[in-house]
Design a protein around this motif. Structure first.
Motif, PDB file in Angstrom:
ATOM      1  N   THR A  45       0.801  -1.220   0.000  1.00 28.22           N
ATOM      2  CA  THR A  45       0.000   0.000   0.000  1.00 28.22           C
ATOM      3  C   THR A  45       0.836   1.273   0.000  1.00 28.22           C
ATOM      4  N   THR A  46       1.896   1.307   0.767  1.00 26.88           N
ATOM      5  CA  THR A  46       2.744   2.508   0.820  1.00 26.88           C
ATOM      6  C   THR A  46       3.303   2.828  -0.560  1.00 26.88           C
ATOM      7  N   TYR A  73      -5.778   4.036   0.331  1.00 27.04           N
ATOM      8  CA  TYR A  73      -5.948   4.597   1.674  1.00 27.04           C
ATOM      9  C   TYR A  73      -6.946   3.794   2.497  1.00 27.04           C
ATOM     10  N   GLU A  74      -7.992   3.327   1.860  1.00 20.13           N
ATOM     11  CA  GLU A  74      -8.978   2.521   2.570  1.00 20.13           C
ATOM     12  C   GLU A  74      -8.353   1.211   3.067  1.00 20.13           C
ATOM     13  N   ILE A  76      -5.534   0.817   4.271  1.00 17.97           N
ATOM     14  CA  ILE A  76      -4.811   1.050   5.530  1.00 17.97           C
ATOM     15  C   ILE A  76      -5.684   1.763   6.563  1.00 17.97           C
ATOM     16  N   GLY A  77      -6.984   1.828   6.260  1.00 13.76           N
ATOM     17  CA  GLY A  77      -7.927   2.379   7.222  1.00 13.76           C
ATOM     18  C   GLY A  77      -7.990   3.894   7.282  1.00 13.76           C
ATOM     19  N   GLN A  78      -7.527   4.553   6.238  1.00 19.79           N
ATOM     20  CA  GLN A  78      -7.552   6.019   6.200  1.00 19.79           C
ATOM     21  C   GLN A  78      -8.367   6.490   4.995  1.00 19.79           C
ATOM     22  N   LYS A  79      -9.570   6.922   5.247  1.00 22.23           N
ATOM     23  CA  LYS A  79     -10.410   7.391   4.142  1.00 22.23           C
ATOM     24  C   LYS A  79     -10.196   8.882   3.869  1.00 22.23           C
ATOM     25  N   ASP A  80      -9.937   9.650   4.905  1.00 22.70           N
ATOM     26  CA  ASP A  80      -9.857  11.097   4.763  1.00 22.70           C
ATOM     27  C   ASP A  80      -8.805  11.589   3.763  1.00 22.70           C
ATOM     28  N   PRO A  81      -7.568  11.055   3.746  1.00 23.19           N
ATOM     29  CA  PRO A  81      -6.585  11.568   2.784  1.00 23.19           C
ATOM     30  C   PRO A  81      -7.016  11.406   1.330  1.00 23.19           C
ATOM     31  N   GLN A  84      -9.959  14.210   0.565  1.00 22.99           N
ATOM     32  CA  GLN A  84      -9.570  15.623   0.535  1.00 22.99           C
ATOM     33  C   GLN A  84      -9.337  16.167  -0.870  1.00 22.99           C
TER      34      GLN A  84
END
Length: 89
Positions: A45-46, A73-74, A76-81, A84
């Motif tokens: 993912t990175t 991003y999803e 890795i559990g980060q939807k916000d980045p 935006q």
């Protein structure tokens, strides 16, 4: 299990092909889209996020790059980045 191995096999081949294309012309956003998608498929993912950001630098209006970035991003559990950049459009 067989399907997982088969999918990973083809994803790794896709990474190798896209890296070869990148060596030939790193200014093509498609190269970075391909690498990003293959990295997502192999759980890297990175690396996927980094490649998709490169693709967006080269093609800032790409809906497909934003979609793939959201998937990464999803993962890795980060939807916000991922949301935006879409809010700014």
């Amino acid at each position: 299990m067989y399907r997982e191995k088969k999918d990973r096999f083809w994803s790794e081949r896709g990474i190798a092909a896209a890296k070869q294309a990148e060596r030939l012309n790193s200014k093509l956003p498609e190269v970075h889209f391909s690498l990003g998608g293959a990295y997502i498929a192999t759980g890297q993912t990175t690396e996927a996020i980094a490649e998709l950001k490169k693709a967006l630098e080269l093609s800032p209006n790409s809906d497909e790059a934003y979609r793939r970035l959201g998937i990464a991003y999803e993962d890795i559990g980060q939807k916000d980045p991922a949301i935006q950049p879409c809010r700014r459009r």
